[in-house]
Design a protein around this motif. Structure first.
Motif, PDB file in Angstrom:
ATOM      1  N   LYS A 174     -28.433  77.600 -22.636  1.00  0.00           N
ATOM      2  CA  LYS A 174     -29.274  78.800 -22.678  1.00  0.00           C
ATOM      3  C   LYS A 174     -28.413  80.057 -22.769  1.00  0.00           C
ATOM      4  O   LYS A 174     -28.689  80.947 -23.582  1.00  0.00           O
ATOM      5  CB  LYS A 174     -30.157  78.870 -21.436  1.00  0.00           C
ATOM      6  CG  LYS A 174     -30.984  80.121 -21.343  1.00  0.00           C
ATOM      7  CD  LYS A 174     -31.755  80.190 -20.042  1.00  0.00           C
ATOM      8  CE  LYS A 174     -32.467  81.526 -19.911  1.00  0.00           C
ATOM      9  NZ  LYS A 174     -33.023  81.705 -18.575  1.00  0.00           N
ATOM     10  N   SER A 175     -27.373  80.141 -21.960  1.00  0.00           N
ATOM     11  CA  SER A 175     -26.537  81.352 -21.982  1.00  0.00           C
ATOM     12  C   SER A 175     -25.820  81.494 -23.320  1.00  0.00           C
ATOM     13  O   SER A 175     -25.680  82.599 -23.833  1.00  0.00           O
ATOM     14  CB  SER A 175     -25.550  81.367 -20.817  1.00  0.00           C
ATOM     15  OG  SER A 175     -24.624  80.325 -20.930  1.00  0.00           O
ATOM     16  N   ARG A 176     -25.387  80.396 -23.914  1.00  0.00           N
ATOM     17  CA  ARG A 176     -24.756  80.455 -25.244  1.00  0.00           C
ATOM     18  C   ARG A 176     -25.785  80.885 -26.297  1.00  0.00           C
ATOM     19  O   ARG A 176     -25.466  81.660 -27.186  1.00  0.00           O
ATOM     20  CB  ARG A 176     -24.145  79.107 -25.629  1.00  0.00           C
ATOM     21  CG  ARG A 176     -23.102  78.599 -24.668  1.00  0.00           C
ATOM     22  CD  ARG A 176     -21.718  78.646 -25.083  1.00  0.00           C
ATOM     23  NE  ARG A 176     -21.446  78.418 -26.473  1.00  0.00           N
ATOM     24  CZ  ARG A 176     -20.231  78.284 -26.929  1.00  0.00           C
ATOM     25  NH1 ARG A 176     -19.211  78.300 -26.101  1.00  0.00           N
ATOM     26  NH2 ARG A 176     -20.002  78.115 -28.210  1.00  0.00           N
ATOM     27  N   TYR A 177     -26.980  80.371 -26.190  1.00  0.00           N
ATOM     28  CA  TYR A 177     -28.041  80.745 -27.124  1.00  0.00           C
ATOM     29  C   TYR A 177     -28.319  82.248 -27.041  1.00  0.00           C
ATOM     30  O   TYR A 177     -28.401  82.937 -28.056  1.00  0.00           O
ATOM     31  CB  TYR A 177     -29.322  79.948 -26.826  1.00  0.00           C
ATOM     32  CG  TYR A 177     -30.503  80.348 -27.666  1.00  0.00           C
ATOM     33  CD1 TYR A 177     -30.655  79.875 -28.966  1.00  0.00           C
ATOM     34  CD2 TYR A 177     -31.469  81.212 -27.171  1.00  0.00           C
ATOM     35  CE1 TYR A 177     -31.743  80.238 -29.744  1.00  0.00           C
ATOM     36  CE2 TYR A 177     -32.556  81.590 -27.950  1.00  0.00           C
ATOM     37  CZ  TYR A 177     -32.683  81.102 -29.231  1.00  0.00           C
ATOM     38  OH  TYR A 177     -33.755  81.479 -30.002  1.00  0.00           O
ATOM     39  N   GLU A 178     -28.480  82.740 -25.829  1.00  0.00           N
ATOM     40  CA  GLU A 178     -28.799  84.150 -25.636  1.00  0.00           C
ATOM     41  C   GLU A 178     -27.642  85.068 -26.026  1.00  0.00           C
ATOM     42  O   GLU A 178     -27.860  86.230 -26.338  1.00  0.00           O
ATOM     43  CB  GLU A 178     -29.272  84.395 -24.209  1.00  0.00           C
ATOM     44  CG  GLU A 178     -30.631  83.761 -23.992  1.00  0.00           C
ATOM     45  CD  GLU A 178     -31.183  83.886 -22.594  1.00  0.00           C
ATOM     46  OE1 GLU A 178     -30.405  84.165 -21.655  1.00  0.00           O
ATOM     47  OE2 GLU A 178     -32.403  83.698 -22.453  1.00  0.00           O
ATOM     48  N   ALA A 179     -26.416  84.539 -26.030  1.00  0.00           N
ATOM     49  CA  ALA A 179     -25.254  85.311 -26.467  1.00  0.00           C
ATOM     50  C   ALA A 179     -25.000  85.123 -27.963  1.00  0.00           C
ATOM     51  O   ALA A 179     -23.991  85.573 -28.486  1.00  0.00           O
ATOM     52  CB  ALA A 179     -24.025  84.905 -25.667  1.00  0.00           C
TER      53      ALA A 179
ATOM     54  N   ARG B  71     -37.497  80.952 -29.324  1.00  0.00           N
ATOM     55  CA  ARG B  71     -36.777  80.804 -28.050  1.00  0.00           C
ATOM     56  C   ARG B  71     -37.534  79.873 -27.095  1.00  0.00           C
ATOM     57  O   ARG B  71     -36.938  79.078 -26.390  1.00  0.00           O
ATOM     58  CB  ARG B  71     -36.590  82.189 -27.435  1.00  0.00           C
ATOM     59  CG  ARG B  71     -35.889  82.200 -26.108  1.00  0.00           C
ATOM     60  CD  ARG B  71     -35.831  83.650 -25.560  1.00  0.00           C
ATOM     61  NE  ARG B  71     -35.014  83.745 -24.387  1.00  0.00           N
ATOM     62  CZ  ARG B  71     -35.429  83.470 -23.163  1.00  0.00           C
ATOM     63  NH1 ARG B  71     -36.680  83.073 -22.951  1.00  0.00           N
ATOM     64  NH2 ARG B  71     -34.610  83.575 -22.136  1.00  0.00           N
TER      65      ARG B  71
ATOM     66  N   GLU C 295     -28.515  75.495 -18.404  1.00  0.00           N
ATOM     67  CA  GLU C 295     -28.121  76.895 -18.230  1.00  0.00           C
ATOM     68  C   GLU C 295     -26.966  77.273 -19.156  1.00  0.00           C
ATOM     69  O   GLU C 295     -26.949  78.366 -19.721  1.00  0.00           O
ATOM     70  CB  GLU C 295     -27.754  77.177 -16.778  1.00  0.00           C
ATOM     71  CG  GLU C 295     -27.554  78.640 -16.464  1.00  0.00           C
ATOM     72  CD  GLU C 295     -28.736  79.523 -16.829  1.00  0.00           C
ATOM     73  OE1 GLU C 295     -28.489  80.617 -17.370  1.00  0.00           O
ATOM     74  OE2 GLU C 295     -29.903  79.136 -16.602  1.00  0.00           O
ATOM     75  N   PHE C 296     -26.015  76.370 -19.335  1.00  0.00           N
ATOM     76  CA  PHE C 296     -24.888  76.617 -20.246  1.00  0.00           C
ATOM     77  C   PHE C 296     -25.397  76.822 -21.668  1.00  0.00           C
ATOM     78  O   PHE C 296     -25.014  77.786 -22.346  1.00  0.00           O
ATOM     79  CB  PHE C 296     -23.905  75.434 -20.190  1.00  0.00           C
ATOM     80  CG  PHE C 296     -22.769  75.543 -21.155  1.00  0.00           C
ATOM     81  CD1 PHE C 296     -21.666  76.335 -20.873  1.00  0.00           C
ATOM     82  CD2 PHE C 296     -22.782  74.839 -22.352  1.00  0.00           C
ATOM     83  CE1 PHE C 296     -20.603  76.447 -21.777  1.00  0.00           C
ATOM     84  CE2 PHE C 296     -21.735  74.933 -23.262  1.00  0.00           C
ATOM     85  CZ  PHE C 296     -20.641  75.742 -22.970  1.00  0.00           C
TER      86      PHE C 296
END
Length: 181
Positions: free
Chosen positions: A56-61, A25, A53-54
């Motif tokens: 990152k949020s897709r990665y974390e989801a 990560r 941020e977009f």
């Protein structure tokens, strides 16, 4: 990950890179940041932090399938950035060092103190994996580690474990391979 304890029957410990030596990560989020900055510069629009941020949020989801396509659509990007993204992963200069897990540093110390040998055996694109390795804060451990790339050995028609066993003068059964489970 727990600290690797030396086993009497093992003399060589091979470590994978991603999520074994450091949290993957940490690498990918820095790539997303660099990519966002690149897109902002190329598109001449102040969208770098939003792109980062977009992604990152897709990665974390856990939504990384066609991440670049989704990013292109979300921000109405004028061109395909796939090649640039791949280039950043393989050659990008990370703003921050990648830090070894504390358990890995302790494992390296315990294994070394027990007279065991340690090396890196990593799968994947050798150029990409090398870029990760050169951005790690090794705290001096890199000076005593050999690094092997599975894909490179297989390309040369060499069996990785047999080749490495020969290099270290040990039996293949004396090798312990530590990778993400």
């Amino acid at each position: 990950m727990k600290i690797i304890q030396p086993q009497p029957e093992k003399s060589l410990y091979l470590f994978e890179v991603d999520d074994v030596l450091y949290p993957h990560r940490d690498f990918i989020l820095q790539i997303y940041y660099l990519f966002g900055q690149f897109v902002e510069f190329t598109e001449s629009r102040p969208i770098g932090s939003m792109v980062t941020e977009f992604m990152k949020s897709r990665y974390e989801a856990n939504q990384t399938d066609d991440l670049l396509g989704a990013t292109k659509k979300e921000f109405e990007l004028s061109q395909d950035y796939s090649e640039n993204f791949e280039r950043l992963q393989a050659n990008g200069h990370l703003p921050l060092k990648l830090l070894l897990f504390d358990e890995i540093k302790a494992s390296f110390q315990a294994l070394t103190d027990a007279g065991k040998q340690i090396a890196i055996l990593t799968e994947g694109n050798p150029v990409l994996q090398l870029n990760k390795l050169k951005h790690m804060d090794w705290e001096g451990w890199d000076k005593q580690l050999k690094i092997y790339f599975t894909d490179e050995l297989v390309f040369r028609k060499l069996a990785p474990f047999s080749y490495i066993a020969d290099e270290f003068g040990v039996d293949a059964d004396a090798i312990e391979y530590i990778r993400k489970r």
